[in-house]
Design a protein around this motif. Structure first.
Motif, short mmCIF file in Angstrom:
data_model
loop_
_atom_site.label_atom_id
_atom_site.label_comp_id
_atom_site.label_asym_id
_atom_site.label_seq_id
_atom_site.Cartn_x
_atom_site.Cartn_y
_atom_site.Cartn_z
N GLU A 1 19.48 32.93 -23.54
CA GLU A 1 18.20 32.91 -24.25
C GLU A 1 18.35 33.70 -25.55
OE1 GLU A 1 14.92 31.73 -23.95
OE2 GLU A 1 15.98 30.31 -22.67
N LYS A 2 17.55 33.35 -26.53
CA LYS A 2 17.57 34.14 -27.76
C LYS A 2 16.56 35.29 -27.62
CE LYS A 2 13.60 32.34 -28.72
NZ LYS A 2 12.74 33.16 -27.94
N PRO A 3 16.78 36.39 -28.36
CA PRO A 3 17.94 36.67 -29.19
C PRO A 3 19.14 37.09 -28.35
CG PRO A 3 16.50 38.57 -29.18
CD PRO A 3 15.80 37.51 -28.37
N LEU A 4 20.32 36.87 -28.89
CA LEU A 4 21.53 37.31 -28.19
C LEU A 4 21.50 38.80 -27.92
CD1 LEU A 4 24.54 35.53 -29.95
CD2 LEU A 4 23.80 35.26 -27.58
N CYS A 5 20.93 39.55 -28.88
CA CYS A 5 20.96 41.01 -28.83
C CYS A 5 20.00 41.51 -29.91
CB CYS A 5 22.37 41.53 -29.04
SG CYS A 5 23.22 40.78 -30.44
N PHE A 6 20.06 42.80 -30.21
CA PHE A 6 19.11 43.40 -31.14
C PHE A 6 19.67 43.68 -32.52
CE2 PHE A 6 16.55 45.46 -27.43
CZ PHE A 6 15.99 44.23 -27.15
N THR A 7 20.99 43.73 -32.66
CA THR A 7 21.56 44.06 -33.97
C THR A 7 22.67 43.08 -34.34
OG1 THR A 7 23.32 45.52 -33.15
CG2 THR A 7 21.14 46.52 -33.49
N VAL A 8 22.88 42.92 -35.64
CA VAL A 8 23.96 42.06 -36.11
C VAL A 8 25.31 42.60 -35.64
CG1 VAL A 8 25.17 41.22 -38.16
CG2 VAL A 8 22.66 41.21 -38.09
N GLU A 9 25.45 43.92 -35.60
CA GLU A 9 26.70 44.53 -35.15
C GLU A 9 27.03 44.08 -33.73
OE1 GLU A 9 28.76 48.96 -34.66
OE2 GLU A 9 26.63 48.78 -35.16
N GLU A 10 26.04 44.10 -32.83
CA GLU A 10 26.25 43.64 -31.46
C GLU A 10 26.55 42.15 -31.43
OE1 GLU A 10 23.37 46.71 -28.93
OE2 GLU A 10 22.59 44.76 -29.58
N ALA A 11 25.84 41.37 -32.23
CA ALA A 11 26.02 39.92 -32.25
C ALA A 11 27.43 39.55 -32.71
CB ALA A 11 24.98 39.27 -33.16
#
Length: 390
Positions: free
Chosen positions: A114-124
């Motif tokens: 499900e989206k979002p994958l995570c909370f930060t671009v760094e994590e993504a």
């Protein structure tokens, strides 16, 4: 697909994390995944309450010993089985996605999240690098992206039928949370709690859906900068927004707008996208998914119907029933799930030719959804200023 041909040689052995009893989204995942016999549900960790999760899993026909107390237990136990799971779908609150997705990839599993994958671009980006290094796919459930008329719109734009693209108008603005419904509904409560929902509510929950539709229709257009303002009309939701406006500049000079809202009182769903070119415009609305409006300046408006022979071949490929009959959410999700299955199978066989011809919301789409939300929040929290897209 009207004849129901097999898409893969064997169903992919599949499990779910979350999506248990009473979960609407869990039912949608299962209905979509099982429709074309491309997945076989063999295990699950369906609930934070182990007893409830086991009871639900066995009610679906699973073996009791494969209904696990946690995803950690499931990944470890299934890895020891010859017939262990090959893929997992994650249908849990937002705050858990990163940890579960990372654990699944480390366990050698394909993932549908499900989206979002995570909370930060760094994590993504970390998840993307892990998926690439482990040679596993991560699919993201932007559900209506699987609808055939989205493919039709993509083909018409690519063929130049709209002319130069000038404006992209998007919205996902429903009214079901126009009051503080979360006070009596635990399923909604986590969505407005930063500990579980992350840095945004409607930007990530609904706004990324039409944004991804625009990315499918207009793959060459990239955001250069944006300006966002967000509001908490139900004050108890602050600092998370229940309404937001995002204005975007694209690198080709076009402009875009996204209205993300849960307080559009009276609106049932309200997901629409209108692409405006120098010659003509297209508009699609998910409450009337089988119709695509095509309006050429100076000529009568046309309504293009799903399933008709005048459509582009890519818009006919996924029809499950002839024109005139309604198809919608379940069919669109099913189209995504069979593509996920083909991608998983092709990845395991290292069939690069098949992978290169396949389009689905992948890990890159997941990263870009997180990136968009992060930029929107950055703009809004700075007072609604223009920011370079990072």
């Amino acid at each position: 697909m009207i004849n129901g041909e097999k898409r893969t040689a064997h169903p992919i052995r599949w499990a779910m994390v979350g999506g248990g009893q009473g979960s609407q989204i869990g039912y949608i995942h299962r209905s979509a995944a099982l429709r074309d016999n491309t997945f076989q549900l063999v295990a699950g960790a369906f609930d934070i309450d182990p007893a409830r999760g086991k009871a639900f899993g066995t009610s679906l026909g699973l073996e009791p010993q494969r209904c696990y107390d946690s995803y950690q237990e499931m990944f470890a136990a299934e890895a020891l089985r010859v017939d262990g799971i090959q893929a997992v779908s994650i249908a849990t609150p937002n705050g858990t996605h990163y940890a579960i997705c990372k654990a699944a990839l480390l366990a050698g599993l394909h993932v549908v999240c499900e989206k979002p994958l995570c909370f930060t671009v760094e994590e993504a980006v970390e998840l993307r690098e892990l998926a690439v290094s482990r040679k596993k796919i991560v699919g993201v459930t932007y559900g209506y992206a699987g609808h055939q008329l989205i493919e039709q719109a993509r083909a018409m734009i690519a063929n130049g039928e709209l002319g130069d693209i000038r404006i992209v108008n998007m919205q996902f603005a429903h009214g079901f949370h126009s009051e503080a419904v979360e006070e009596a509904n635990p399923a909604t409560r986590w969505r407005v709690d930063p500990r579980f929902a992350g840095p945004s509510y409607v930007l990530g929950d609904v706004g990324t859906h039409p944004l991804y539709l625009s990315e499918v229709m207009l793959p060459e257009m990239k955001i250069e900068s944006l300006m966002c303002t967000r509001q908490s009309f139900v004050k108890s939701r602050a600092p998370l927004e229940d309404n937001a406006y995002t204005l975007m500049r694209y690198t080709n000079g076009a402009m875009g707008f996204v209205w993300s809202s849960a307080v559009n009182a009276g609106s049932m769903h309200g997901q629409k996208i209108r692409v405006i070119g120098s010659r003509a415009s297209l508009e699609w609305w998910d409450e009337h998914p089988n119709q695509l409006s095509f309006e050429i300046q100076g000529k009568p408006a046309q309504i293009l119907e799903r399933g008709m022979s005048y459509l582009h071949p890519s818009a006919l490929l996924d029809d499950r029933i002839g024109g005139g009959h309604s198809e919608g959410l379940f069919e669109a999700w099913s189209n995504l799930y069979y593509r996920f299955a083909i991608a998983m199978d092709a990845t395991d066989r290292d069939d690069q030719e098949q992978l290169s011809a396949l389009r689905y919301p992948d890990i890159h789409a997941g990263v870009e959804g997180v990136r968009w939300v992060e930029n929107c929040v950055r703009s809004a929290d700075a007072g609604g200023v223009w920011v370079d897209y990072q």
